[in-house]
Motif scaffolding. Sequence first.
Motif, PDB file in Angstrom:
ATOM      1  N   ILE A 113      62.921  51.988  41.919  1.00  0.00           N
ATOM      2  CA  ILE A 113      61.701  51.303  42.068  1.00  0.00           C
ATOM      3  C   ILE A 113      60.662  52.280  43.085  1.00  0.00           C
ATOM      4  O   ILE A 113      61.426  52.690  44.012  1.00  0.00           O
ATOM      5  N   PHE A 114      59.521  52.515  42.560  1.00  0.00           N
ATOM      6  CA  PHE A 114      58.884  53.706  43.341  1.00  0.00           C
ATOM      7  C   PHE A 114      57.529  53.207  43.865  1.00  0.00           C
ATOM      8  O   PHE A 114      56.644  52.464  43.430  1.00  0.00           O
ATOM      9  N   SER A 115      57.091  53.738  44.999  1.00  0.00           N
ATOM     10  CA  SER A 115      56.170  53.481  45.905  1.00  0.00           C
ATOM     11  C   SER A 115      55.061  54.320  45.700  1.00  0.00           C
ATOM     12  O   SER A 115      54.932  55.379  45.843  1.00  0.00           O
ATOM     13  N   ALA A 166      57.076  51.555  38.765  1.00  0.00           N
ATOM     14  CA  ALA A 166      56.324  52.039  39.802  1.00  0.00           C
ATOM     15  C   ALA A 166      55.114  51.191  40.066  1.00  0.00           C
ATOM     16  O   ALA A 166      54.362  50.706  39.265  1.00  0.00           O
ATOM     17  N   LEU A 167      55.054  50.706  41.298  1.00  0.00           N
ATOM     18  CA  LEU A 167      54.075  49.914  42.078  1.00  0.00           C
ATOM     19  C   LEU A 167      53.153  50.641  42.667  1.00  0.00           C
ATOM     20  O   LEU A 167      53.145  51.350  43.541  1.00  0.00           O
ATOM     21  N   ARG A 168      51.664  50.466  41.969  1.00  0.00           N
ATOM     22  CA  ARG A 168      50.689  51.231  42.705  1.00  0.00           C
ATOM     23  C   ARG A 168      49.893  50.279  43.767  1.00  0.00           C
ATOM     24  O   ARG A 168      49.304  49.280  43.335  1.00  0.00           O
ATOM     25  N   TYR A 169      50.213  50.479  44.944  1.00  0.00           N
ATOM     26  CA  TYR A 169      49.668  49.600  45.946  1.00  0.00           C
ATOM     27  C   TYR A 169      48.204  49.948  46.377  1.00  0.00           C
ATOM     28  O   TYR A 169      47.619  51.003  46.167  1.00  0.00           O
ATOM     29  N   ALA A 250      52.771  49.092  37.466  1.00  0.00           N
ATOM     30  CA  ALA A 250      51.936  47.990  37.878  1.00  0.00           C
ATOM     31  C   ALA A 250      51.287  48.119  39.186  1.00  0.00           C
ATOM     32  O   ALA A 250      51.537  48.614  40.005  1.00  0.00           O
ATOM     33  N   ASN A 251      49.956  47.607  39.058  1.00  0.00           N
ATOM     34  CA  ASN A 251      49.088  47.420  40.274  1.00  0.00           C
ATOM     35  C   ASN A 251      49.789  46.382  41.165  1.00  0.00           C
ATOM     36  O   ASN A 251      50.220  45.393  40.651  1.00  0.00           O
TER      37      ASN A 251
END
Length: 344
Positions: A113-115, A166-169, A250-251
């Motif tokens: 899981i990527f920040s 990959a979660l795009r903060y 995902a955002n």
Amino acid sequence: MAILVTGGAGYIGSHMVWSLLDAGEDVVVVDRLSTGFRWAVAPAARFYLGDVGDEAVLKQIFAENDIEAIIHFAGSVVVPDSVADPLGYYANNTGNTRVLLSAAVKAGIDKFIFSSTAAIYGTPDAPLPVAETAPLRPENPYGQSKLMSEIMLRDTARAHDFRYVALRYFNVAGADLLGRTGQSTVRSTHLMKVACEAALGKRRSVEVFGTDYATADGTGVRDYIHVSDLVLAHLNSLDYLRRGGATLTANCGYGRGYSVLEVLRAVQKVSDTKITIEYRPRREGDAAFVVADATLARSVLGWTPRHDDLKTIVATTLDWERHLFQDDATDIDGLRRRLAASSF
């Protein structure tokens, strides 16, 4: 089996560690403590002092622990610093991620899981919620370094038995509702923290950059997400991968935004304090409106935010800042710093 959290002594990472432990997970943390704090790591987690770019450290961690998945937060995040030191950011964010991915593949770890960040979108074409399909046009080395890491993740997943989320903060703010951890970075540039510091007298004023944007009050609008909801998205991602979910980007945002002045008014109202505001010209690269379309995270990951409320975000940030202020007041080094800065 254990979950490895890189950067677990930092702001978001420390919240992640507490939440994983609350969920009954076995947690291992690696952090070099360049910006994080050892005290921020929950006592029940196993801690390794080291750099994720150090192959020997990773080899030791994988030898001593049965790691099922990696949640990767470690990295540098200050945009102006990335402009001043691009090679440092490419080394720490992109180069170290490559080392970590290589070690994970060799160790047979197939869940990651990527920040990531909304900075990879750059300035949106229109004042509309940004979807994952929007053009990727990062405008600084920080955003570029994260985009490069996403590309490495994509190619790794194509070549190996390896899946990732990959979660795009968007704009992360707030603090743990139980008061266990929060944003503790010295000289932070995050608006919410800066405003709360000003409300408590830790800063003389708050700078507002640009008042002539095409927004309701002329200041930039951003999507502020409570850190606990962001951590929940990571927990959902872990469950998703465990259930065999395919690679996903995902955002993470609420889908609505608040202007700089709206945030400052909220901080003043919750703290019952007036903040001194200093108006400055626009900064290059600052967009007028950046808000997430998080439909994918909600529909695929089953993510249901619980703290989509500006007052809650402000209140938890203020509570944490008060905690830091009280700790500093009882710390002799903090006292010496204040005395040295005072005039009599």
